[in-house]
Write a protein that holds these residues in place. Structure first.
Motif, PDB file in Angstrom:
ATOM      1  N   ASP A 158      21.535 -59.360   8.372  1.00 38.76           N
ATOM      2  CA  ASP A 158      22.581 -58.347   8.544  1.00 38.76           C
ATOM      3  C   ASP A 158      21.899 -57.113   9.140  1.00 38.76           C
ATOM      4  OD1 ASP A 158      24.472 -56.361   8.375  1.00 38.76           O
ATOM      5  OD2 ASP A 158      25.204 -56.965   6.401  1.00 38.76           O
ATOM      6  N   TRP A 159      21.840 -57.071  10.486  1.00 40.99           N
ATOM      7  CA  TRP A 159      21.071 -56.018  11.144  1.00 40.99           C
ATOM      8  C   TRP A 159      21.595 -54.608  10.869  1.00 40.99           C
ATOM      9  CZ3 TRP A 159      16.350 -56.326  12.887  1.00 40.99           C
ATOM     10  CH2 TRP A 159      15.836 -57.590  13.217  1.00 40.99           C
ATOM     11  N   PRO A 160      22.913 -54.381  10.885  1.00 40.45           N
ATOM     12  CA  PRO A 160      23.380 -53.030  10.556  1.00 40.45           C
ATOM     13  C   PRO A 160      22.909 -52.576   9.172  1.00 40.45           C
ATOM     14  CG  PRO A 160      25.127 -54.247  11.617  1.00 40.45           C
ATOM     15  CD  PRO A 160      24.028 -55.234  11.355  1.00 40.45           C
ATOM     16  N   GLN A 161      22.998 -53.496   8.183  1.00 38.30           N
ATOM     17  CA  GLN A 161      22.565 -53.150   6.828  1.00 38.30           C
ATOM     18  C   GLN A 161      21.059 -52.952   6.782  1.00 38.30           C
ATOM     19  OE1 GLN A 161      24.243 -52.393   4.038  1.00 38.30           O
ATOM     20  NE2 GLN A 161      22.242 -51.948   3.147  1.00 38.30           N
ATOM     21  N   PHE A 162      20.318 -53.836   7.446  1.00 40.32           N
ATOM     22  CA  PHE A 162      18.863 -53.726   7.459  1.00 40.32           C
ATOM     23  C   PHE A 162      18.422 -52.403   8.081  1.00 40.32           C
ATOM     24  CE2 PHE A 162      14.891 -54.200   9.819  1.00 40.32           C
ATOM     25  CZ  PHE A 162      14.012 -54.509   8.782  1.00 40.32           C
ATOM     26  N   MET A 163      19.023 -52.057   9.223  1.00 39.49           N
ATOM     27  CA  MET A 163      18.628 -50.833   9.903  1.00 39.49           C
ATOM     28  C   MET A 163      19.035 -49.592   9.122  1.00 39.49           C
ATOM     29  SD  MET A 163      16.895 -51.714  12.499  1.00 39.49           S
ATOM     30  CE  MET A 163      16.780 -50.155  13.363  1.00 39.49           C
ATOM     31  N   SER A 164      20.152 -49.674   8.386  1.00 42.94           N
ATOM     32  CA  SER A 164      20.599 -48.507   7.616  1.00 42.94           C
ATOM     33  C   SER A 164      19.585 -48.143   6.537  1.00 42.94           C
ATOM     34  CB  SER A 164      21.963 -48.773   6.983  1.00 42.94           C
ATOM     35  OG  SER A 164      21.864 -49.730   5.930  1.00 42.94           O
ATOM     36  N   ASN A 165      18.812 -49.124   6.084  1.00 45.26           N
ATOM     37  CA  ASN A 165      17.775 -48.840   5.093  1.00 45.26           C
ATOM     38  C   ASN A 165      16.609 -48.051   5.678  1.00 45.26           C
ATOM     39  OD1 ASN A 165      19.208 -50.259   3.118  1.00 45.26           O
ATOM     40  ND2 ASN A 165      18.196 -52.193   3.598  1.00 45.26           N
ATOM     41  N   GLN A 166      16.561 -48.004   7.013  1.00 43.93           N
ATOM     42  CA  GLN A 166      15.478 -47.277   7.675  1.00 43.93           C
ATOM     43  C   GLN A 166      15.932 -45.893   8.167  1.00 43.93           C
ATOM     44  OE1 GLN A 166      13.126 -49.492   7.139  1.00 43.93           O
ATOM     45  NE2 GLN A 166      14.683 -51.094   6.840  1.00 43.93           N
ATOM     46  N   ASP A 167      17.198 -45.567   7.968  1.00 42.36           N
ATOM     47  CA  ASP A 167      17.716 -44.284   8.447  1.00 42.36           C
ATOM     48  C   ASP A 167      16.941 -43.108   7.858  1.00 42.36           C
ATOM     49  OD1 ASP A 167      19.608 -45.684   9.822  1.00 42.36           O
ATOM     50  OD2 ASP A 167      21.297 -45.118   8.537  1.00 42.36           O
ATOM     51  N   MET A 168      16.797 -42.059   8.661  1.00 41.04           N
ATOM     52  CA  MET A 168      16.203 -40.820   8.169  1.00 41.04           C
ATOM     53  C   MET A 168      17.300 -39.989   7.509  1.00 41.04           C
ATOM     54  SD  MET A 168      13.681 -39.879  11.354  1.00 41.04           S
ATOM     55  CE  MET A 168      12.963 -38.485  10.480  1.00 41.04           C
ATOM     56  N   ILE A 169      17.046 -39.500   6.304  1.00 43.49           N
ATOM     57  CA  ILE A 169      18.042 -38.747   5.541  1.00 43.49           C
ATOM     58  C   ILE A 169      17.457 -37.401   5.132  1.00 43.49           C
ATOM     59  CG2 ILE A 169      19.457 -38.699   3.463  1.00 43.49           C
ATOM     60  CD1 ILE A 169      19.487 -41.769   3.559  1.00 43.49           C
ATOM     61  N   TRP A 170      18.211 -36.346   5.397  1.00 44.72           N
ATOM     62  CA  TRP A 170      17.831 -34.995   4.983  1.00 44.72           C
ATOM     63  C   TRP A 170      18.769 -34.548   3.860  1.00 44.72           C
ATOM     64  CZ3 TRP A 170      17.532 -36.882   9.807  1.00 44.72           C
ATOM     65  CH2 TRP A 170      16.411 -36.575  10.586  1.00 44.72           C
ATOM     66  N   GLU A 171      18.235 -34.209   2.714  1.00 43.71           N
ATOM     67  CA  GLU A 171      19.051 -33.681   1.620  1.00 43.71           C
ATOM     68  C   GLU A 171      19.161 -32.167   1.689  1.00 43.71           C
ATOM     69  OE1 GLU A 171      17.293 -35.214  -1.928  1.00 43.71           O
ATOM     70  OE2 GLU A 171      18.094 -37.241  -1.595  1.00 43.71           O
ATOM     71  N   VAL A 172      18.325 -31.572   2.530  1.00 44.09           N
ATOM     72  CA  VAL A 172      18.377 -30.140   2.816  1.00 44.09           C
ATOM     73  C   VAL A 172      18.359 -29.995   4.333  1.00 44.09           C
ATOM     74  CG1 VAL A 172      17.185 -27.928   2.590  1.00 44.09           C
ATOM     75  CG2 VAL A 172      17.155 -29.559   0.685  1.00 44.09           C
ATOM     76  N   LEU A 173      19.141 -29.082   4.866  1.00 46.13           N
ATOM     77  CA  LEU A 173      19.185 -28.912   6.316  1.00 46.13           C
ATOM     78  C   LEU A 173      17.818 -28.491   6.850  1.00 46.13           C
ATOM     79  CD1 LEU A 173      22.596 -27.037   6.725  1.00 46.13           C
ATOM     80  CD2 LEU A 173      22.111 -29.426   7.322  1.00 46.13           C
ATOM     81  N   PRO A 174      17.299 -29.172   7.865  1.00 40.18           N
ATOM     82  CA  PRO A 174      16.017 -28.773   8.456  1.00 40.18           C
ATOM     83  C   PRO A 174      16.144 -27.425   9.148  1.00 40.18           C
ATOM     84  CG  PRO A 174      17.076 -30.416   9.822  1.00 40.18           C
ATOM     85  CD  PRO A 174      17.907 -30.310   8.578  1.00 40.18           C
ATOM     86  N   GLU A 175      15.036 -26.685   9.231  1.00 37.65           N
ATOM     87  CA  GLU A 175      15.095 -25.343   9.809  1.00 37.65           C
ATOM     88  C   GLU A 175      14.151 -25.143  10.983  1.00 37.65           C
ATOM     89  OE1 GLU A 175      14.881 -22.179   7.007  1.00 37.65           O
ATOM     90  OE2 GLU A 175      16.882 -22.595   6.218  1.00 37.65           O
TER      91      GLU A 175
END
Length: 340
Positions: free
Chosen positions: A10-27
């Motif tokens: 399941d490539w969409p699911q597999f790739m979603s595990n590699q997503d970059m996530i920011w819990e605070v807005l970068p500055e």
């Protein structure tokens, strides 16, 4: 005899595990979410110590064309950025870089409501698309275009550091960008003394359910000065197709053979590996052994383009992308109008 191996992934699911996530807005730009198609690019982050979100545009075609082939003569040039000004004060936010869909989503929480952005750079067309949905009073947030100074980044760096003696005395400055509007499309035109021009064009429109979509193109031409015409054509073409058609994905299996369990022909495989080595070598040639470079953590590097024959040490810039006096600022109304 050959053996075919079936991969049930399941490539969409597999790739979603590699997503970059920011819990605070970068500055800062080096912490930002970044998008691009190999030429056109976009970085998204909160401007430090300011109450707005910065969307920095770039195009690797954009550089100066002076006779002297050095970092002052043919450097890459900054283009500018869009500033998203909310109605309220930014309290918090989060961001996600979706690898499968090649898009960045940004949630901005303010004292007056919230703003949700979905941005992507089209893989083939030179177009940036930013869709915004809002809650509360943030439906009236404002876009503003801030054109960058169209001179060598090394000039900007030395000027910012007060080291004017490092700048050649015979370095003439390019003119300030001019803001105009034609058929509802806003244009920021940066003329170059050596010929050619860079034009950033944008138009905003309201879509269904109160959504607002900003269409952006960035075109550089040399020696011609018809970038504005190309820019408007690209924006009109994108709007005719619409957000959903431009954004439609799901056909990865047709474009990425490895996802179908197919093998690359041996010759193609060797060529691909060879090209990777070639480009890696070109990059290393320019960055592996810089000379006399001061220590600046998180600096932006301007090397004039790895494809040319410039032989010079790396050029450090600021953590914060520069804003210089004389930059043209252009506010947009919610429906795409605006005033300089």
């Amino acid at each position: 005899r050959s053996i075919t191996i079936q991969q049930k992934i399941d490539w969409p699911q597999f790739m979603s595990n590699q997503d970059m996530i920011w819990e605070v807005l970068p500055e800062y730009w080096h912490e930002s979410a970044y998008l691009g198609n190999g030429r056109l690019g976009l970085m998204i982050y909160k401007e430090p110590e300011k109450n707005y979100i910065r969307l920095e545009t770039s195009n690797c075609d954009v550089h100066d064309h002076r006779e002297k082939r050095d970092v002052f003569g043919i450097p890459r040039l900054l283009t500018g950025h869009f500033a998203l000004h909310p109605k309220g004060k930014i309290i918090s936010g989060k961001m996600r870089l979706d690898l499968w869909n090649a898009e960045a989503t940004t949630d901005i929480i303010t004292t007056k409501g919230s703003i949700h952005l979905k941005a992507f750079v089209h893989a083939n067309d030179m177009i940036i698309v930013i869709k915004a949905t809002t809650e509360g009073e943030e439906k009236d947030f404002q876009w503003e275009w801030i054109a960058a100074e169209g001179n060598s980044p090394r000039y900007l760096f030395f000027k910012n550091q007060g080291k004017m003696d490092k700048i050649p005395q015979d370095y003439p400055l390019n003119p300030v960008a001019e803001i105009s509007q034609e058929n509802g499309i806003h244009l920021s035109t940066q003329k170059l003394l050596a010929g050619g021009e860079t034009v950033v064009g944008w138009q905003e429109n309201k879509a269904e359910k109160g959504e607002r979509i900003l269409w952006v193109n960035l075109t550089h031409t040399y020696p011609q000065t018809n970038a504005g015409e190309t820019c408007m054509k690209e924006i009109k073409k994108a709007k005719r197709q619409g957000f959903k058609k431009l954004h439609r994905r799901g056909d990865h299996h047709r474009h990425v053979p490895i996802l179908r369990g197919q093998r690359f022909p041996d010759g193609l495989r060797r060529r691909a590996v060879g090209e990777i080595k070639l480009h890696a070598g070109m990059v290393l040639q320019h960055i592996a052994a810089p000379q006399n470079i001061p220590e600046h953590p998180g600096i932006l590097v301007d090397d004039g383009g790895i494809w040319d024959d410039v032989n010079h040490p790396l050029h450090p810039m600021f953590r914060r992308m520069p804003q210089c006096k004389g930059q043209r600022r252009h506010r947009l109304s919610p429906t795409g109008g605006g005033k300089t």
